[in-house]
Structure formats: C-alpha cells, structure tokens
Design a protein around this motif. Structure first.
Motif, short mmCIF file in Angstrom:
data_model
loop_
_atom_site.label_atom_id
_atom_site.label_comp_id
_atom_site.label_asym_id
_atom_site.label_seq_id
_atom_site.Cartn_x
_atom_site.Cartn_y
_atom_site.Cartn_z
N VAL A 159 4.77 -12.30 15.25
CA VAL A 159 3.62 -11.39 15.36
C VAL A 159 4.01 -9.97 14.95
CG1 VAL A 159 2.01 -10.32 16.97
CG2 VAL A 159 2.42 -12.77 17.07
N LEU A 160 5.10 -9.46 15.52
CA LEU A 160 5.54 -8.11 15.18
C LEU A 160 6.12 -8.06 13.77
CD1 LEU A 160 7.18 -6.98 18.53
CD2 LEU A 160 4.86 -6.55 17.70
N GLY A 161 6.69 -9.19 13.31
CA GLY A 161 7.27 -9.22 11.97
C GLY A 161 6.24 -9.15 10.87
N ALA A 162 4.97 -9.36 11.19
CA ALA A 162 3.93 -9.23 10.17
C ALA A 162 3.69 -7.77 9.81
CB ALA A 162 2.63 -9.87 10.67
N ILE A 163 4.05 -6.83 10.69
CA ILE A 163 3.72 -5.42 10.47
C ILE A 163 4.40 -4.84 9.23
CG2 ILE A 163 3.85 -3.11 11.48
CD1 ILE A 163 3.51 -4.40 14.22
N PRO A 164 5.71 -5.06 9.00
CA PRO A 164 6.31 -4.52 7.76
C PRO A 164 5.63 -5.02 6.50
CG PRO A 164 8.02 -5.25 9.29
CD PRO A 164 6.73 -5.73 9.85
N PHE A 165 5.13 -6.25 6.52
CA PHE A 165 4.49 -6.79 5.33
C PHE A 165 3.05 -6.30 5.20
CE2 PHE A 165 7.98 -9.54 6.51
CZ PHE A 165 8.68 -9.58 5.32
N CYS A 166 2.46 -5.89 6.33
CA CYS A 166 1.18 -5.18 6.24
C CYS A 166 1.37 -3.84 5.52
CB CYS A 166 0.61 -4.94 7.64
SG CYS A 166 -0.02 -6.41 8.46
N ALA A 167 2.45 -3.13 5.87
CA ALA A 167 2.74 -1.86 5.20
C ALA A 167 3.01 -2.08 3.72
CB ALA A 167 3.94 -1.19 5.87
N LEU A 168 3.79 -3.12 3.39
CA LEU A 168 4.07 -3.41 1.98
C LEU A 168 2.81 -3.83 1.26
CD1 LEU A 168 6.16 -3.68 -0.25
CD2 LEU A 168 6.68 -5.99 0.59
N GLY A 169 1.97 -4.63 1.92
CA GLY A 169 0.69 -5.02 1.31
C GLY A 169 -0.21 -3.83 1.09
N LEU A 170 -0.21 -2.90 2.03
CA LEU A 170 -1.01 -1.68 1.87
C LEU A 170 -0.56 -0.90 0.65
CD1 LEU A 170 -3.10 0.34 2.96
CD2 LEU A 170 -1.30 1.30 4.40
N LEU A 171 0.75 -0.78 0.46
CA LEU A 171 1.26 -0.07 -0.71
C LEU A 171 0.87 -0.79 -1.99
CD1 LEU A 171 2.95 2.17 -1.98
CD2 LEU A 171 4.98 0.75 -1.61
N LEU A 172 1.01 -2.10 -2.02
CA LEU A 172 0.61 -2.85 -3.21
C LEU A 172 -0.87 -2.69 -3.50
CD1 LEU A 172 2.59 -6.19 -2.70
CD2 LEU A 172 3.09 -4.38 -4.34
N GLY A 173 -1.68 -2.66 -2.45
CA GLY A 173 -3.12 -2.51 -2.64
C GLY A 173 -3.51 -1.18 -3.23
N THR A 174 -2.66 -0.17 -3.07
CA THR A 174 -2.95 1.13 -3.68
C THR A 174 -2.38 1.25 -5.09
OG1 THR A 174 -0.93 2.18 -2.83
CG2 THR A 174 -2.85 2.18 -1.40
N LEU A 175 -1.56 0.28 -5.49
CA LEU A 175 -0.88 0.37 -6.79
C LEU A 175 -1.53 -0.48 -7.87
CD1 LEU A 175 2.86 0.23 -5.63
CD2 LEU A 175 1.68 2.21 -6.60
N VAL A 176 -2.12 -1.61 -7.50
CA VAL A 176 -2.60 -2.56 -8.50
C VAL A 176 -4.11 -2.68 -8.44
CG1 VAL A 176 -0.44 -3.86 -8.43
CG2 VAL A 176 -2.33 -4.54 -6.95
N LYS A 177 -4.69 -3.13 -9.54
CA LYS A 177 -6.12 -3.40 -9.61
C LYS A 177 -6.44 -4.74 -8.97
CE LYS A 177 -7.35 0.28 -12.00
NZ LYS A 177 -8.29 1.28 -11.47
N GLY A 178 -7.70 -4.92 -8.61
CA GLY A 178 -8.10 -6.12 -7.91
C GLY A 178 -7.85 -7.40 -8.69
N HIS A 179 -8.16 -7.41 -10.01
CA HIS A 179 -8.00 -8.64 -10.78
C HIS A 179 -6.54 -9.01 -10.98
CE1 HIS A 179 -7.84 -5.39 -13.80
NE2 HIS A 179 -6.99 -6.17 -14.43
N GLY A 180 -5.64 -8.04 -10.88
CA GLY A 180 -4.22 -8.34 -11.06
C GLY A 180 -3.46 -8.51 -9.76
N ALA A 181 -4.13 -8.25 -8.62
CA ALA A 181 -3.45 -8.29 -7.33
C ALA A 181 -2.86 -9.65 -6.99
CB ALA A 181 -4.39 -7.80 -6.22
N PRO A 182 -3.61 -10.78 -7.17
CA PRO A 182 -3.02 -12.07 -6.79
C PRO A 182 -1.71 -12.37 -7.52
CG PRO A 182 -5.38 -12.30 -7.12
CD PRO A 182 -5.01 -10.93 -7.59
N ALA A 183 -1.67 -12.08 -8.82
CA ALA A 183 -0.45 -12.35 -9.59
C ALA A 183 0.70 -11.46 -9.13
CB ALA A 183 -0.72 -12.15 -11.07
#
Length: 262
Positions: A159-183
């Motif tokens: 449960v707590l280990g999900a938090i670092p990957f939330c932060a990493l996911g947040l950073l990725l979400g600000t860097l990539v466009k929606g259509h390219g995010a899954p790849a």
C-alpha cells in the motif's frame, strides 16, 4: 459597493474544514468509482501480476527451490503495485490534460490537492487489492506458509509502496501527451521491473544489470517486500530512505510542471 465588497470577500474566504474534507472525500469516491467502472483498467491491473505468479510461482515453482514461491510472491507483489500509480496516475493525467478535464478540475471550487489525493488513494486501494489477491493465490495454490504478521507487513509495504510510483506517474503525466502515454508508461514499467530483479533473481542476471538495479525504486520496494516475508535483505531503513527521497524529489518536479497547466 459594501454589498459587492462583502460578496467578494466571502468568495475569497477559506473553505470550512468540513467542506474541505468533503471535497477530498467526494473526489476520492469519484476517482475510485471511475476505475471500478472501467474494466479495461481494473482487470489487467489485477490479472497481470496474478497470471505471472500462477505461471512462475505455482506451475513452475514446484520444480525450483522450496522458497521460490515465497520469493516470487514478494517480487510479483512489488511488480503489481507499480501499475496503479504509473497507469492510474500517469496515463490518466496525460489523457485528462489533452481532453481539457484537468483545466476544468482546476477551475472548480475545490482544494487543488483533492484531484491528486483522489488518484493517490485509488492507487493505494488497488495496491491493497492486488496484495490480497496474490497472497490468497500464494496460500491456496502455491501453499506458501505465511504468518499473519507477515501478511499484514507485506500488505502495508504494498500500500505504501504505491506512493513512489504515484509520484513517478504524476511526472510522466506532465511530460507526455495522452495518445503516447500508454506506450511510454509500458516502456518504463516493464524494463524497470526486469532490471530490478522482479521477474528473475538478480543473481541470475548479468553483472551490469545487478550493478544498476539499486537505481530503480522497484528494487528498493522489492527489498522491503522480501524482508516482510522473512528474507534477509539487510536493514530496511536505507530502502525506506531511498524511496522517500525519490518520492519527494520526483513529486517536487512534477508539481512544478503541473502548475504550468494552471
């Protein structure tokens, strides 16, 4: 003029604590319901680590060392809890930036952090569910011997280990466009799991891979998961500290970038 001034002052007044709490609660509820109603996200997130564990921990686990199923239970638990943060946070944020939902959310009269908190709680609940499913498979099919304390500790790590990957996911979400995010997310998710020793023990991998493994957050999460199930991975505090520093640093960069879209 006095009426206008009083109305303007009231609009700028801070929200009562009860309304702030209700805003966080409603945003979390909406986020969780959204993913519960999205089988294309929910089922792969749950089934992907479960299928891997059944294949390698149950079907093939009986042909390896006696502790192999226990080891794989910890490693595939770590593998599983990476996905809610990376996909549920990163990919959805990128899509919501593109379709204008993020702009709408920021214009609504709610605490700005409620949007992020809702996604984080969703990811942590998914991590708890993944841990529960894998532990049930380990007990029922792989016959892994687990004490109650070990089960609870592994669940807490997940449960707590999900938090670092939330932060990493947040950073990725600000860097990539929606259509390219899954790849982009998959290009990070799968190699990171492999290079961290989540699919195979690091002793089986080339020296170069073993040397760079501590650079990845998944390596440190896996060390904590292995420790929860009784494997000797040394002191837990260096891994906890590394994950905390990683989370704080990545989150600071992501929030700074997110403000550009305000």
């Amino acid at each position: 003029m006095d009426t206008l001034r009083s109305s303007f002052t009231g609009a700028l007044a801070p929200m009562p604590r009860g309304r702030v709490f209700a805003a966080y609660l409603q945003e979390t509820r909406a986020e969780c319901l959204r993913y519960l109603r999205s089988p294309s996200f929910l089922l792969p997130t749950l089934l992907f680590p479960a299928v891997f564990f059944v294949m390698f921990g149950v079907v093939l686990g009986g042909h390896g060392p006696a502790e192999a199923p226990r080891y794989l239970l910890a490693s595939y638990s770590s593998f599983g809890v990476m996905a809610p943060g990376l996909f549920g946070f990163g990919m959805s944020l990128a899509l919501e930036r593109d379709n204008g939902l993020l702009t709408l959310k920021r214009a609504l009269p709610m605490p700005p952090a409620a949007y992020l908190a809702g996604k984080m709680v969703m990811a942590m609940l998914m991590a708890a569910l993944i841990s529960t499913v894998l532990q049930a498979l380990g007990l029922a099919l792989a016959h892994v011997q687990l004490q109650v304390a070990q089960m609870l500790q592994l669940g807490l790590v997940c449960v707590l280990g999900a938090i670092p990957f939330c932060a990493l996911g947040l950073l990725l979400g600000t860097l990539v466009k929606g259509h390219g995010a899954p790849a982009v997310v998959n290009l990070l998710y799968l190699p990171m799991a492999f290079l961290s020793g989540l699919w195979f023990p690091l002793q089986m991998l080339p020296p170069l891979v073993r040397a760079q493994a501590p650079l990845w957050p998944s390596y440190h999460l896996n060390a904590l998961a292995q420790s929860a199930l009784g494997f000797d991975t040394g002191s837990a505090w260096p891994h906890v500290l590394w994950l905390a520093v990683f989370t704080a640093g990545v989150l600071a960069i992501a929030v700074r970038r997110l403000r550009r879209y305000g």
